[in-house]
Write a protein that holds these residues in place. Structure first.
Motif, PDB file in Angstrom:
ATOM      1  N   THR A   1       0.846  -1.189   0.000  1.00  0.00           N
ATOM      2  CA  THR A   1       0.000   0.000   0.000  1.00  0.00           C
ATOM      3  C   THR A   1       0.882   1.241   0.000  1.00  0.00           C
ATOM      4  OG1 THR A   1      -0.069   0.190   2.407  1.00  0.00           O
ATOM      5  CG2 THR A   1      -1.714  -1.237   1.368  1.00  0.00           C
ATOM      6  N   SER A   2       0.282   2.398  -0.275  1.00  0.00           N
ATOM      7  CA  SER A   2       1.063   3.638  -0.218  1.00  0.00           C
ATOM      8  C   SER A   2       1.542   3.908   1.209  1.00  0.00           C
ATOM      9  CB  SER A   2       0.232   4.812  -0.738  1.00  0.00           C
ATOM     10  OG  SER A   2      -0.800   5.159   0.160  1.00  0.00           O
ATOM     11  N   ARG A   3       0.693   3.624   2.187  1.00  0.00           N
ATOM     12  CA  ARG A   3       1.093   3.823   3.580  1.00  0.00           C
ATOM     13  C   ARG A   3       2.330   2.997   3.898  1.00  0.00           C
ATOM     14  NH1 ARG A   3       0.941   1.065   7.968  1.00  0.00           N
ATOM     15  NH2 ARG A   3      -0.244  -0.608   6.966  1.00  0.00           N
ATOM     16  N   GLU A   4       2.351   1.758   3.426  1.00  0.00           N
ATOM     17  CA  GLU A   4       3.505   0.892   3.673  1.00  0.00           C
ATOM     18  C   GLU A   4       4.754   1.406   2.975  1.00  0.00           C
ATOM     19  OE1 GLU A   4       0.939  -3.252   4.273  1.00  0.00           O
ATOM     20  OE2 GLU A   4       1.594  -2.624   2.265  1.00  0.00           O
ATOM     21  N   ILE A   5       4.597   1.909   1.761  1.00  0.00           N
ATOM     22  CA  ILE A   5       5.750   2.473   1.050  1.00  0.00           C
ATOM     23  C   ILE A   5       6.302   3.684   1.793  1.00  0.00           C
ATOM     24  CG2 ILE A   5       6.447   3.716  -1.040  1.00  0.00           C
ATOM     25  CD1 ILE A   5       6.373   0.711  -1.442  1.00  0.00           C
ATOM     26  N   PHE A   6       5.424   4.564   2.275  1.00  0.00           N
ATOM     27  CA  PHE A   6       5.892   5.716   3.045  1.00  0.00           C
ATOM     28  C   PHE A   6       6.646   5.268   4.297  1.00  0.00           C
ATOM     29  CE2 PHE A   6       2.246   8.146   1.007  1.00  0.00           C
ATOM     30  CZ  PHE A   6       3.074   8.937   0.223  1.00  0.00           C
ATOM     31  N   GLU A   7       6.113   4.282   4.980  1.00  0.00           N
ATOM     32  CA  GLU A   7       6.729   3.819   6.224  1.00  0.00           C
ATOM     33  C   GLU A   7       8.067   3.129   5.946  1.00  0.00           C
ATOM     34  OE1 GLU A   7       6.134   3.901  10.435  1.00  0.00           O
ATOM     35  OE2 GLU A   7       5.021   4.809   8.785  1.00  0.00           O
TER      36      GLU A   7
ATOM     37  N   GLU B   1      16.393   1.335   8.864  1.00  0.00           N
ATOM     38  CA  GLU B   1      16.668  -0.101   8.820  1.00  0.00           C
ATOM     39  C   GLU B   1      15.613  -0.853   8.020  1.00  0.00           C
ATOM     40  OE1 GLU B   1      19.290  -1.947   9.812  1.00  0.00           O
ATOM     41  OE2 GLU B   1      20.209   0.038  10.086  1.00  0.00           O
ATOM     42  N   LEU B   2      14.387  -0.317   7.994  1.00  0.00           N
ATOM     43  CA  LEU B   2      13.310  -0.994   7.269  1.00  0.00           C
ATOM     44  C   LEU B   2      13.616  -1.089   5.783  1.00  0.00           C
ATOM     45  CD1 LEU B   2      10.100   0.490   8.962  1.00  0.00           C
ATOM     46  CD2 LEU B   2      10.917  -1.879   9.092  1.00  0.00           C
ATOM     47  N   ARG B   3      14.032   0.012   5.176  1.00  0.00           N
ATOM     48  CA  ARG B   3      14.293  -0.021   3.730  1.00  0.00           C
ATOM     49  C   ARG B   3      15.510  -0.880   3.400  1.00  0.00           C
ATOM     50  NH1 ARG B   3      15.348   6.366   3.797  1.00  0.00           N
ATOM     51  NH2 ARG B   3      17.589   6.433   4.231  1.00  0.00           N
ATOM     52  N   LYS B   4      16.486  -0.939   4.320  1.00  0.00           N
ATOM     53  CA  LYS B   4      17.643  -1.805   4.089  1.00  0.00           C
ATOM     54  C   LYS B   4      17.220  -3.271   4.116  1.00  0.00           C
ATOM     55  CE  LYS B   4      20.954   1.462   6.127  1.00  0.00           C
ATOM     56  NZ  LYS B   4      21.902   1.691   7.252  1.00  0.00           N
ATOM     57  N   ARG B   5      16.356  -3.606   5.051  1.00  0.00           N
ATOM     58  CA  ARG B   5      15.880  -4.988   5.136  1.00  0.00           C
ATOM     59  C   ARG B   5      14.995  -5.327   3.939  1.00  0.00           C
ATOM     60  NH1 ARG B   5      13.102  -5.091  10.822  1.00  0.00           N
ATOM     61  NH2 ARG B   5      12.509  -7.194  10.140  1.00  0.00           N
ATOM     62  N   TRP B   6      14.180  -4.374   3.502  1.00  0.00           N
ATOM     63  CA  TRP B   6      13.327  -4.579   2.326  1.00  0.00           C
ATOM     64  C   TRP B   6      14.182  -4.851   1.091  1.00  0.00           C
ATOM     65  CZ3 TRP B   6       8.100  -4.958   1.530  1.00  0.00           C
ATOM     66  CH2 TRP B   6       7.629  -4.769   0.231  1.00  0.00           C
ATOM     67  N   ALA B   7      15.280  -4.135   0.960  1.00  0.00           N
ATOM     68  CA  ALA B   7      16.133  -4.255  -0.235  1.00  0.00           C
ATOM     69  C   ALA B   7      16.717  -5.649  -0.388  1.00  0.00           C
ATOM     70  CB  ALA B   7      17.252  -3.223  -0.176  1.00  0.00           C
ATOM     71  N   THR B   8      16.976  -6.339   0.715  1.00  0.00           N
ATOM     72  CA  THR B   8      17.636  -7.638   0.640  1.00  0.00           C
ATOM     73  C   THR B   8      16.679  -8.811   0.861  1.00  0.00           C
ATOM     74  OG1 THR B   8      18.203  -7.499   3.004  1.00  0.00           O
ATOM     75  CG2 THR B   8      19.820  -6.666   1.421  1.00  0.00           C
ATOM     76  N   ALA B   9      15.441  -8.533   1.245  1.00  0.00           N
ATOM     77  CA  ALA B   9      14.498  -9.609   1.564  1.00  0.00           C
ATOM     78  C   ALA B   9      13.849 -10.163   0.304  1.00  0.00           C
ATOM     79  CB  ALA B   9      13.417  -9.094   2.510  1.00  0.00           C
ATOM     80  N   GLY B  10      13.492 -11.439   0.357  1.00  0.00           N
ATOM     81  CA  GLY B  10      12.672 -12.048  -0.673  1.00  0.00           C
ATOM     82  C   GLY B  10      11.200 -11.799  -0.383  1.00  0.00           C
ATOM     83  N   GLU B  11      10.338 -12.455  -1.162  1.00  0.00           N
ATOM     84  CA  GLU B  11       8.908 -12.203  -1.008  1.00  0.00           C
ATOM     85  C   GLU B  11       8.414 -12.537   0.399  1.00  0.00           C
ATOM     86  OE1 GLU B  11       4.609 -13.780  -2.733  1.00  0.00           O
ATOM     87  OE2 GLU B  11       6.421 -14.040  -3.959  1.00  0.00           O
ATOM     88  N   THR B  12       8.840 -13.662   0.942  1.00  0.00           N
ATOM     89  CA  THR B  12       8.385 -14.050   2.278  1.00  0.00           C
ATOM     90  C   THR B  12       8.851 -13.052   3.326  1.00  0.00           C
ATOM     91  OG1 THR B  12       8.410 -16.390   1.667  1.00  0.00           O
ATOM     92  CG2 THR B  12       8.446 -15.863   4.023  1.00  0.00           C
TER      93      THR B  12
ATOM     94  N   LEU C   1       7.857  -8.146   6.820  1.00  0.00           N
ATOM     95  CA  LEU C   1       8.124  -6.730   7.111  1.00  0.00           C
ATOM     96  C   LEU C   1       6.831  -5.922   7.110  1.00  0.00           C
ATOM     97  CD1 LEU C   1      11.403  -5.787   5.178  1.00  0.00           C
ATOM     98  CD2 LEU C   1      10.993  -5.554   7.625  1.00  0.00           C
ATOM     99  N   LEU C   2       5.976  -6.175   6.131  1.00  0.00           N
ATOM    100  CA  LEU C   2       4.706  -5.445   6.067  1.00  0.00           C
ATOM    101  C   LEU C   2       3.824  -5.775   7.265  1.00  0.00           C
ATOM    102  CD1 LEU C   2       3.776  -5.554   2.260  1.00  0.00           C
ATOM    103  CD2 LEU C   2       5.126  -3.875   3.516  1.00  0.00           C
ATOM    104  N   ASP C   3       3.836  -7.029   7.678  1.00  0.00           N
ATOM    105  CA  ASP C   3       3.073  -7.395   8.879  1.00  0.00           C
ATOM    106  C   ASP C   3       3.588  -6.620  10.092  1.00  0.00           C
ATOM    107  OD1 ASP C   3       1.509  -9.179   7.465  1.00  0.00           O
ATOM    108  OD2 ASP C   3       2.721 -10.937   7.999  1.00  0.00           O
ATOM    109  N   GLY C   4       4.892  -6.352  10.117  1.00  0.00           N
ATOM    110  CA  GLY C   4       5.488  -5.662  11.253  1.00  0.00           C
ATOM    111  C   GLY C   4       5.190  -4.183  11.313  1.00  0.00           C
ATOM    112  N   ILE C   5       4.729  -3.617  10.223  1.00  0.00           N
ATOM    113  CA  ILE C   5       4.394  -2.182  10.233  1.00  0.00           C
ATOM    114  C   ILE C   5       2.901  -1.980  10.026  1.00  0.00           C
ATOM    115  CG2 ILE C   5       6.679  -1.384   9.501  1.00  0.00           C
ATOM    116  CD1 ILE C   5       5.573  -1.095   6.662  1.00  0.00           C
ATOM    117  N   ASP C   6       2.122  -2.977  10.427  1.00  0.00           N
ATOM    118  CA  ASP C   6       0.662  -2.876  10.339  1.00  0.00           C
ATOM    119  C   ASP C   6       0.170  -2.006  11.492  1.00  0.00           C
ATOM    120  OD1 ASP C   6      -1.984  -3.174   9.782  1.00  0.00           O
ATOM    121  OD2 ASP C   6      -2.128  -5.267  10.429  1.00  0.00           O
TER     122      ASP C   6
END
Length: 429
Positions: free
Chosen positions: A268-274, A281-292, A297-302
């Protein structure tokens, strides 16, 4: 308002501005009067004219802002271009040349964008080589695609780096719209069903639905309209939440995306902003994570959004924080929406997709115009689907990507290039 002086063009511009009876025209006349009148006028307080966020930001120094803008004049109204909820007024100044006054209104008629900047001049585009020359900018990656749709597929008229996946910003909303059209077609939803606003789904502008109180109920039709026409981020997130993430991911695949994994999970846009402008650290983890890992990560910023507009600035697409597609993917989703419109007996898909064409459309030539823009720091793209009176349909996609926002600007240049291509007749050759 300043008189037009000699020549027919300013007279025509003033006449067009005076004749616009819409809230957009009234707001544009108010703004022009502030800049061209003998003084700032008695109605210079923006409090009742601007959305609250904009009023809070500029009202304290509004008089000083007007003084700086007026010092660039005196101004002459040179052109007026209204399109849906937006207006651009070119002011010819005796002092510092020509400037463009840009206004965007929200659904209540309040001004949510109000800027004055030097006029962006786009060259004539008589050939595809001229387009490529105009797009060539140091520090900016670009991509372009022009194609005529056929029953079997499409004929490419021009392509440059069209196969390159690039961040697309709010163009992602086209996939959400496709998923919604499928839900309507299947009977899972109706346009009159309602969606409830709640804090966990509130995003940042663009749009105005983020201002609605929790518990506000809005029809699916109005929410979808704002999602496409105003590019309302909260509206898109509300629709996505109602449909479910998997439905939008199915629409991505159904639209022929060349690599649907790039959009899984569909954020979602909210998730992209967050992810992009919250904890680094979130964007660094997103960059290296696979789909799972990304789904986790998205569950963690709900949670309700913690990022504010003032936090945005640096580019984050380098971390994969955006929605990625190539120009052929954009063609595919636009073509899919045109097919969805044909199946929609209510005409709502067509009404929404044609409500804001992005530029003044020559109706003597074009009977249909879909448009969507997408932007983020360092990202700008525009796309159109146009049908002419002969029944031929064309798609035009223009994209820019840079590591710094200053190289991309606010989109007026890229929008202008799109207008030049559409006006040139290149799409019909």
């Amino acid at each position: 308002m300043m008189t037009e002086g000699a020549g027919s063009v300013p007279s025509a511009a003033l006449a067009a501005l005076a004749a616009d009876a819409s809230p957009r025209g009234e707001a544009a006349r108010w703004a022009v009067e502030l800049l061209t009148g003998p003084d700032a006028g008695p109605d210079a307080d923006p409090g009742g004219r601007f959305v609250p966020a904009l009023a809070a930001r500029i009202a304290p120094d509004f008089a000083a802002l007007l003084a700086r803008w007026r010092a660039k004049g005196p101004f002459l109204v040179a052109s007026y271009q209204p399109v849906a909820h937006k207006a651009w007024v070119v002011l010819a100044g005796a002092g510092e040349g020509r400037h463009t006054l840009s206004l965007t209104l929200d659904s209540k008629g309040l001004i949510q964008q109000f800027t004055l900047q030097p006029e962006v001049v786009t060259p004539e585009i008589p050939t595809w080589d001229a387009l490529e020359e105009a797009l060539r900018t140091p520090g900016v990656e670009t991509s372009a695609l022009a194609a005529r749709l056929t029953p079997e597929g499409y004929d490419v008229l021009h392509a440059s780096a069209a196969e390159r996946p690039m961040p697309a910003g709010s163009t992602n909303k086209l996939y959400v719209m496709r998923a919604l059209a499928h839900a309507i077609d299947s009977g899972a939803l109706t346009w009159d069903d309602e969606i409830t606003v709640r804090s966990a789904l509130r995003s940042l502008p663009t749009g105005d639905m983020q201002e609605l109180p929790d518990g506000t109920r809005v029809s699916v039709r109005e929410t979808a309209h704002k999602m496409i026409v105003l590019s309302d981020n909260t509206a898109a997130d509300l629709v996505l939440d109602r449909l479910g993430r998997a439905a939008v991911e199915d629409a991505v695949a159904d639209s022929g995306h060349h690599d649907p994994v790039l959009l899984r999970p569909f954020a979602t846009s909210r998730e992209i902003f967050e992810l992009g402008w919250g904890d680094p650290e979130l964007r660094k983890r997103w960059a290296t994570a696979g789909e799972t890992g990304r789904r986790a990560l998205l569950d963690g910023i709900d949670r309700p959004l913690t990022v504010r507009l003032s936090d945005l600035g640096e580019t984050v697409h380098q971390f994969g924080v955006d929605w990625f597609m190539n120009a052929y993917d954009v063609l595919g989703v636009l073509r899919g929406l045109a097919a969805d419109s044909e199946r929609d007996a209510t005409g709502t898909v067509e009404d929404i997709m044609t409500a804001y064409p992005g530029l003044v459309v020559d109706r003597d030539r074009w009977t249909r115009a879909y448009f969507k823009a997408g932007s983020a720091p360092g990202v700008m793209m525009f796309c159109w689907l146009l049908r002419d009176h002969a029944g031929d349909t064309y798609v035009l996609v223009l994209r820019q990507q840079a590591d710094e926002q200053k190289y991309v600007g606010d989109g007026l240049f890229l929008r202008g290039l799109g207008a030049r291509v559409i006006e040139s007749g290149l799409l019909g050759r």
